[in-house]
Scaffold this motif. Sequence first.
Motif, PDB file in Angstrom:
ATOM      1  N   ALA A  28       0.820  -1.216   0.000  1.00  0.00           N
ATOM      2  CA  ALA A  28       0.000   0.000   0.000  1.00  0.00           C
ATOM      3  C   ALA A  28       0.854   1.266   0.000  1.00  0.00           C
ATOM      4  CB  ALA A  28      -0.918  -0.013   1.221  1.00  0.00           C
ATOM      5  N   TRP A  29       2.149   1.099  -0.159  1.00  0.00           N
ATOM      6  CA  TRP A  29       3.056   2.249   0.004  1.00  0.00           C
ATOM      7  C   TRP A  29       4.298   2.001  -0.836  1.00  0.00           C
ATOM      8  CZ3 TRP A  29       2.417   6.935   1.713  1.00  0.00           C
ATOM      9  CH2 TRP A  29       3.464   7.708   2.208  1.00  0.00           C
ATOM     10  N   SER A  30       4.650   2.919  -1.719  1.00  0.00           N
ATOM     11  CA  SER A  30       5.782   2.709  -2.626  1.00  0.00           C
ATOM     12  C   SER A  30       7.064   3.309  -2.063  1.00  0.00           C
ATOM     13  CB  SER A  30       5.489   3.342  -3.985  1.00  0.00           C
ATOM     14  OG  SER A  30       5.487   4.763  -3.876  1.00  0.00           O
ATOM     15  N   GLN A  31       8.192   2.876  -2.640  1.00  0.00           N
ATOM     16  CA  GLN A  31       9.476   3.434  -2.229  1.00  0.00           C
ATOM     17  C   GLN A  31       9.553   4.919  -2.570  1.00  0.00           C
ATOM     18  OE1 GLN A  31      11.959   1.633  -0.474  1.00  0.00           O
ATOM     19  NE2 GLN A  31      12.621   3.750  -0.145  1.00  0.00           N
ATOM     20  N   GLU A  32       8.953   5.324  -3.699  1.00  0.00           N
ATOM     21  CA  GLU A  32       8.954   6.734  -4.084  1.00  0.00           C
ATOM     22  C   GLU A  32       8.198   7.573  -3.058  1.00  0.00           C
ATOM     23  OE1 GLU A  32       8.209   4.214  -6.046  1.00  0.00           O
ATOM     24  OE2 GLU A  32       9.925   4.267  -7.422  1.00  0.00           O
ATOM     25  N   GLN A  33       7.079   7.048  -2.582  1.00  0.00           N
ATOM     26  CA  GLN A  33       6.322   7.760  -1.553  1.00  0.00           C
ATOM     27  C   GLN A  33       7.124   7.845  -0.256  1.00  0.00           C
ATOM     28  OE1 GLN A  33       2.824   5.165  -1.940  1.00  0.00           O
ATOM     29  NE2 GLN A  33       1.567   7.010  -2.257  1.00  0.00           N
ATOM     30  N   ALA A  34       7.807   6.766   0.084  1.00  0.00           N
ATOM     31  CA  ALA A  34       8.616   6.761   1.300  1.00  0.00           C
ATOM     32  C   ALA A  34       9.745   7.785   1.207  1.00  0.00           C
ATOM     33  CB  ALA A  34       9.185   5.363   1.552  1.00  0.00           C
ATOM     34  N   ASP A  35      10.411   7.833   0.062  1.00  0.00           N
ATOM     35  CA  ASP A  35      11.516   8.782  -0.116  1.00  0.00           C
ATOM     36  C   ASP A  35      11.017  10.224  -0.033  1.00  0.00           C
ATOM     37  OD1 ASP A  35      13.218   6.654  -0.424  1.00  0.00           O
ATOM     38  OD2 ASP A  35      13.230   6.735  -2.620  1.00  0.00           O
ATOM     39  N   ALA A  36       9.855  10.492  -0.652  1.00  0.00           N
ATOM     40  CA  ALA A  36       9.298  11.849  -0.628  1.00  0.00           C
ATOM     41  C   ALA A  36       8.901  12.236   0.794  1.00  0.00           C
ATOM     42  CB  ALA A  36       8.100  11.941  -1.568  1.00  0.00           C
ATOM     43  N   ALA A  37       8.298  11.308   1.534  1.00  0.00           N
ATOM     44  CA  ALA A  37       7.896  11.591   2.916  1.00  0.00           C
ATOM     45  C   ALA A  37       9.125  11.856   3.789  1.00  0.00           C
ATOM     46  CB  ALA A  37       7.092  10.418   3.475  1.00  0.00           C
ATOM     47  N   ARG A  38      10.161  11.098   3.556  1.00  0.00           N
ATOM     48  CA  ARG A  38      11.400  11.291   4.311  1.00  0.00           C
ATOM     49  C   ARG A  38      11.980  12.670   4.050  1.00  0.00           C
ATOM     50  NH1 ARG A  38      16.500   7.110   3.655  1.00  0.00           N
ATOM     51  NH2 ARG A  38      17.974   8.124   5.071  1.00  0.00           N
ATOM     52  N   ALA A  39      11.987  13.095   2.790  1.00  0.00           N
ATOM     53  CA  ALA A  39      12.524  14.421   2.454  1.00  0.00           C
ATOM     54  C   ALA A  39      11.695  15.524   3.093  1.00  0.00           C
ATOM     55  CB  ALA A  39      12.565  14.594   0.934  1.00  0.00           C
ATOM     56  N   ARG A  40      10.367  15.387   3.069  1.00  0.00           N
ATOM     57  CA  ARG A  40       9.515  16.417   3.680  1.00  0.00           C
ATOM     58  C   ARG A  40       9.721  16.460   5.188  1.00  0.00           C
ATOM     59  NH1 ARG A  40       5.744  14.023   0.356  1.00  0.00           N
ATOM     60  NH2 ARG A  40       4.573  13.163   2.123  1.00  0.00           N
ATOM     61  N   HIS A  41       9.852  15.301   5.797  1.00  0.00           N
ATOM     62  CA  HIS A  41      10.090  15.258   7.247  1.00  0.00           C
ATOM     63  C   HIS A  41      11.412  15.921   7.598  1.00  0.00           C
ATOM     64  CE1 HIS A  41      11.717  13.308  10.936  1.00  0.00           C
ATOM     65  NE2 HIS A  41      10.525  13.602  11.381  1.00  0.00           N
ATOM     66  N   ASP A  42      12.452  15.639   6.824  1.00  0.00           N
ATOM     67  CA  ASP A  42      13.761  16.238   7.105  1.00  0.00           C
ATOM     68  C   ASP A  42      13.716  17.755   6.934  1.00  0.00           C
ATOM     69  OD1 ASP A  42      14.705  13.720   7.611  1.00  0.00           O
ATOM     70  OD2 ASP A  42      15.779  13.506   5.716  1.00  0.00           O
ATOM     71  N   ARG A  43      12.994  18.218   5.909  1.00  0.00           N
ATOM     72  CA  ARG A  43      12.870  19.676   5.714  1.00  0.00           C
ATOM     73  C   ARG A  43      12.108  20.311   6.872  1.00  0.00           C
ATOM     74  NH1 ARG A  43      11.971  18.238   0.184  1.00  0.00           N
ATOM     75  NH2 ARG A  43       9.703  18.407   0.474  1.00  0.00           N
ATOM     76  N   ARG A  44      11.085  19.625   7.343  1.00  0.00           N
ATOM     77  CA  ARG A  44      10.306  20.148   8.465  1.00  0.00           C
ATOM     78  C   ARG A  44      11.158  20.247   9.723  1.00  0.00           C
ATOM     79  NH1 ARG A  44       7.173  18.181  12.763  1.00  0.00           N
ATOM     80  NH2 ARG A  44       5.317  19.467  13.212  1.00  0.00           N
ATOM     81  N   VAL A  45      11.933  19.209   9.992  1.00  0.00           N
ATOM     82  CA  VAL A  45      12.808  19.223  11.166  1.00  0.00           C
ATOM     83  C   VAL A  45      13.803  20.383  11.071  1.00  0.00           C
ATOM     84  CG1 VAL A  45      14.650  17.976  12.363  1.00  0.00           C
ATOM     85  CG2 VAL A  45      12.584  16.765  11.644  1.00  0.00           C
ATOM     86  N   ALA A  46      14.376  20.576   9.879  1.00  0.00           N
ATOM     87  CA  ALA A  46      15.334  21.678   9.695  1.00  0.00           C
ATOM     88  C   ALA A  46      14.648  23.023   9.870  1.00  0.00           C
ATOM     89  CB  ALA A  46      15.965  21.578   8.304  1.00  0.00           C
TER      90      ALA A  46
END
Length: 278
Positions: A148-166
């Motif tokens: 139910a979840w692709s690697q592309e979606q995971a990578d995009a979510a990770r990038a958004r999370h890292d930007r939010r933390v920064a």
Amino acid sequence: MTATFSKTLAERIEDLLPQTQCTKCGYPACRPYADAIAAGEASYNRCPPGGAEGVARLAALLGAPDIPLDTTHGVERARPVAVIDENVCIGCTLCMQACPVDAIVGAAKQMHTVIAELCTGCDLCVPPCPVDCIAMVPVTGDRTGWDAWSQEQADAARARHDRRVARLERERAEAQARASARQAARAAQTAQATQATHEAQPASDDPEAKKRAIIQAALERARKKKEEMAKLGAGPKNTAHVSAAVQAQIDEAEARRRRLGITDDANASHPDKGDKPA
């Protein structure tokens, strides 16, 4: 020449996590969970969004047995998306603050909405909502876990999370800088006010001024007494033949009065007895 970079075990574990940042594993984000697995502090079967396939991926990486998902941390399910009832939303922004991937947009006292394509289905926006206007709606049918979840979606979510933390770290630093600037400005104002108060104090509060005033008053009394004695014919009689030692004492006293800013009206009334160089 091609440069190669060797990833740490924690980084390789993080690459295999679904990056929903849901905290169901007991850690505040996917990376801290990866660090804990690499350090042997947490089991690799505590990620419900990754499901059984996620456990198998981590087991293969770690050279460990493929074990069942620890359901005490949640069950494998179809991926949900948060949906806000816009008629009930009061614009409190608490859901925006809770979203780990900035998938909710809105403003204070304004209607909020969820960008469905960005939502990871983490559920974190539901508990803080004070009016219970957020529902988690399954959107992947029978597909669960990594189906139910692709690697592309995971990578995009990770990038958004890292930007939010920064961004949050930058905002905290800026807020601290503003607070420090305000504190420094208040300290400067206090110092200026203290200095102005000190400068505005009457001379009587200055010990040196008091000392000069006492000496000046004593000289004035001596001058008046001298004038009174002179009128009675009892003034000093040996003013023409003063010894060098006595004159040195007189000169020293006059120099001291000049340093203290004290004037001797008696000398002013007798030009022939003016100050000598000290």
